[in-house]
Scaffold this active site. Structure first.
Site, short mmCIF file in Angstrom:
data_model
loop_
_atom_site.label_atom_id
_atom_site.label_comp_id
_atom_site.label_asym_id
_atom_site.label_seq_id
_atom_site.Cartn_x
_atom_site.Cartn_y
_atom_site.Cartn_z
N ASN A 257 -92.46 1.79 3.62
CA ASN A 257 -92.53 0.50 3.04
C ASN A 257 -91.91 0.51 1.85
O ASN A 257 -91.61 1.68 1.19
CB ASN A 257 -93.99 0.14 2.75
CG ASN A 257 -94.22 -1.25 2.28
OD1 ASN A 257 -93.40 -2.30 2.83
ND2 ASN A 257 -94.93 -1.61 1.29
N GLN B 201 -81.23 -3.43 -6.13
CA GLN B 201 -81.55 -1.98 -6.20
C GLN B 201 -82.10 -1.40 -4.83
O GLN B 201 -82.08 -0.43 -4.22
CB GLN B 201 -82.47 -1.60 -7.15
CG GLN B 201 -81.65 -1.57 -8.54
CD GLN B 201 -80.27 -0.98 -8.55
OE1 GLN B 201 -80.29 0.29 -8.19
NE2 GLN B 201 -79.33 -1.53 -8.80
N GLU B 202 -83.07 -2.58 -4.19
CA GLU B 202 -83.98 -2.11 -3.04
C GLU B 202 -82.56 -1.57 -1.88
O GLU B 202 -82.82 -0.95 -1.18
CB GLU B 202 -84.35 -3.53 -2.49
CG GLU B 202 -85.76 -3.93 -3.26
CD GLU B 202 -86.53 -4.81 -3.08
OE1 GLU B 202 -86.62 -4.83 -1.69
OE2 GLU B 202 -87.01 -5.95 -3.68
N GLU C 162 -104.46 2.46 2.38
CA GLU C 162 -104.63 1.76 1.26
C GLU C 162 -103.50 0.97 1.02
O GLU C 162 -102.40 1.55 0.99
CB GLU C 162 -105.09 2.35 0.13
CG GLU C 162 -105.77 1.60 -0.88
CD GLU C 162 -106.28 2.44 -2.14
OE1 GLU C 162 -106.56 1.81 -3.19
OE2 GLU C 162 -106.59 3.58 -2.11
N LEU C 163 -103.52 -0.59 0.65
CA LEU C 163 -102.35 -1.15 0.47
C LEU C 163 -101.41 -0.83 -0.73
O LEU C 163 -101.83 -0.86 -1.84
CB LEU C 163 -102.61 -2.62 0.39
CG LEU C 163 -101.50 -3.60 0.03
CD1 LEU C 163 -101.02 -3.99 1.45
CD2 LEU C 163 -102.17 -4.98 -0.39
N GLY D 1 -84.72 -10.35 5.92
CA GLY D 1 -84.27 -9.18 6.42
C GLY D 1 -83.06 -8.50 5.71
O GLY D 1 -82.26 -7.81 6.29
N HIS E 221 -91.69 -1.84 -1.60
CA HIS E 221 -92.56 -2.71 -2.45
C HIS E 221 -91.67 -2.95 -3.89
O HIS E 221 -91.33 -2.15 -4.61
CB HIS E 221 -93.75 -2.22 -2.81
CG HIS E 221 -94.96 -3.03 -3.42
ND1 HIS E 221 -95.59 -3.98 -3.00
CD2 HIS E 221 -95.03 -2.90 -4.95
CE1 HIS E 221 -95.94 -4.89 -3.95
NE2 HIS E 221 -96.07 -3.85 -4.97
N THR F 203 -99.98 4.54 3.72
CA THR F 203 -101.37 4.92 3.99
C THR F 203 -102.26 4.09 4.22
O THR F 203 -101.91 2.79 3.91
CB THR F 203 -101.76 5.87 2.76
OG1 THR F 203 -101.77 5.27 1.77
CG2 THR F 203 -100.95 7.43 2.91
N ASN G 274 -83.12 -6.27 3.52
CA ASN G 274 -83.15 -4.71 3.49
C ASN G 274 -82.81 -4.29 4.91
O ASN G 274 -82.16 -3.12 4.94
CB ASN G 274 -84.72 -4.47 2.80
CG ASN G 274 -84.86 -4.24 1.25
OD1 ASN G 274 -84.19 -3.60 0.83
ND2 ASN G 274 -85.53 -5.21 1.06
C1 GAR Z 1 -88.33 -7.55 -0.76
O1 GAR Z 1 -88.25 -7.72 -1.87
C2 GAR Z 1 -89.47 -6.44 -0.44
O2 GAR Z 1 -89.39 -5.56 -1.31
C3 GAR Z 1 -90.57 -7.33 -0.33
O3 GAR Z 1 -90.23 -8.44 0.15
C4 GAR Z 1 -88.86 -8.67 0.06
C5 GAR Z 1 -88.28 -8.98 1.52
O4 GAR Z 1 -86.92 -9.11 1.38
N1 GAR Z 1 -91.80 -6.73 0.22
C6 GAR Z 1 -92.90 -6.90 -0.13
O5 GAR Z 1 -93.38 -7.75 -1.01
C7 GAR Z 1 -93.75 -6.01 0.50
N2 GAR Z 1 -95.44 -6.15 -0.17
P1 GAR Z 1 -85.82 -8.85 2.67
O6 GAR Z 1 -86.58 -9.55 3.82
O7 GAR Z 1 -84.61 -9.51 2.39
O8 GAR Z 1 -85.49 -7.61 2.82
#
Ligand code: GAR
Length: 192
Positions: A111, A177-178, A147-148, A12, A113, A145, A14
């Site tokens: 989302n 960066q996220e 599609e994944l 969690g 990614h 959308t 993000n």
């Molecule tokens: C993040 O790196 C996110 O981009 C990725 O999971 C991680 C979650 O981290 N998401 C995916 O791979 C979605 N396909 P967090 O729980 O610390 O935010």
């Protein structure tokens, strides 16, 4: 007040970045928006404790308790809708969503990614970027959308792939960066 509902499956970080930014940037006053709830499909998701400590409503829905993906998504939607969401934010929510769920939240479901989409949809993005010899990797925030990992791109950030990178070191650099771009993209969605 606009309500944000965040879906998580694990750490969690993000979600925490969004909650912290909302506090620091006074989203309630400036955007009329708040994080109303955090929902997880895993009871042991670490992010749930952070959410509770910040006074945010939490809910856990264990997908293994449901006979089908559709049944899980229906209950998930009921839980989300009880918070009257204006924006549903997938933040490391590791479940594939049914077309019906995606359609229900069309235009208000986003989302993050960990790749530079359209490259490397799906899992193991960092190892795949290293294996492909990529010099740069990154992260994408996009509208969801049917599609994944496909859908209009809202924001991206690029990081270098360094010579001795492992999937873990690259993931850590991308994750930093996220935490910058996801709160920013959420704020932009709320300004629309
Ligand atoms: C993040 O790196 C996110 O981009 C990725 O999971 C991680 C979650 O981290 N998401 C995916 O791979 C979605 N396909 P967090 O729980 O610390 O935010």
């Amino acid at each position: 007040m606009k309500n944000i509902v965040i879906l998580i499956s694990g750490g969690g970080s993000n979600m925490a970045a969004i909650v912290r930014t909302a506090q620091q940037e006074h989203w309630e006053q400036r955007l009329g928006a708040r994080v109303a709830a955090v929902v997880s499909n895993k009871a042991d998701a670490k992010g749930l404790a952070f959410a509770r400590e910040h006074g945010i409503a939490t809910a856990v829905l264990d997908h293994r308790q449901f006979p089908t993906r559709e049944a899980f998504d229906a209950e998930l939607a009921t839980t989300i809708d009880s918070h009257q969401p204006d924006l549903v934010v997938l933040a490391g929510f590791m479940r594939i969503l049914t077309p019906g769920f995606v359609a229900r939240y069309a235009g208000r479901l986003i989302n993050i990614h960990p790749s530079l989409l359209p490259a490397f949809t799906g899992l193991h993005t960092h190892q795949r970027a290293i294996d492909a010899g990529c010099k740069f990797a990154g992260v994408t925030v996009h509208q969801v959308t049917a599609e994944l990992d496909v859908g209009p791109i809202l924001d991206q950030a690029v990081v270098p792939v360094l010579p001795n990178d492992t999937a873990d070191t690259l993931a850590a650099r991308v994750l930093t960066q996220e935490h910058v771009i996801y709160p920013r993209a959420v704020a932009r969605m709320l300004q629309k």
